[in-house]
Scaffold this motif. Sequence first.
Motif, PDB file in Angstrom:
ATOM      1  N   GLY A   5      42.968  77.046   0.459  1.00 31.41           N
ATOM      2  CA  GLY A   5      42.823  77.585  -0.223  1.00 31.41           C
ATOM      3  C   GLY A   5      42.782  77.644  -1.810  1.00 31.41           C
ATOM      4  N   LEU A   6      41.792  76.552  -2.003  1.00 31.64           N
ATOM      5  CA  LEU A   6      41.655  75.906  -3.793  1.00 31.64           C
ATOM      6  C   LEU A   6      40.121  76.486  -3.785  1.00 31.64           C
ATOM      7  N   LEU A   7      39.089  77.355  -3.057  1.00 29.29           N
ATOM      8  CA  LEU A   7      37.838  77.374  -3.469  1.00 29.29           C
ATOM      9  C   LEU A   7      37.743  78.786  -3.106  1.00 29.29           C
ATOM     10  N   GLY A   8      37.354  79.904  -4.224  1.00 36.48           N
ATOM     11  CA  GLY A   8      37.595  80.931  -3.857  1.00 36.48           C
ATOM     12  C   GLY A   8      36.223  81.672  -3.055  1.00 36.48           C
ATOM     13  N   GLY A   9      36.569  82.871  -2.247  1.00 35.74           N
ATOM     14  CA  GLY A   9      36.010  83.345  -1.085  1.00 35.74           C
ATOM     15  C   GLY A   9      34.434  82.637  -0.668  1.00 35.74           C
ATOM     16  N   GLU A  10      33.984  83.101  -2.212  1.00 35.16           N
ATOM     17  CA  GLU A  10      31.549  82.721  -2.105  1.00 35.16           C
ATOM     18  C   GLU A  10      31.921  81.197  -2.856  1.00 35.16           C
TER      19      GLU A  10
END
Length: 99
Positions: free
Chosen positions: A91-96
């Motif tokens: 969960g350490l990246l943004g959705g894009e």
Amino acid sequence: MPKLNFRLDESLHAALMRRALGANLSLSAFIRQLLEQAVDERKRYVFSSQDEILATSIQILSIVATSVGEQSPSALEQGMVQARMILAERGLLGGEDIP
């Protein structure tokens, strides 16, 4: 100790769960630390004890990536793909940015 109950939409709950897992904390412990940060007058980052380790790790990995990229661009690209997958799982990246 007072107890709070509130509702979250599914996507926020899932994002908080991923971040808590990535920080190796229970959801309750993670949210308590976020709330502590929100009321901290100094506006410090709750997880600041890990900031120096993170900064050093980023510097080391940048040096290694530069060296690997000069020797084998394809190996660097494979490593970057794997790193993005690991970061997305935690969960350490943004959705894009999720592959």
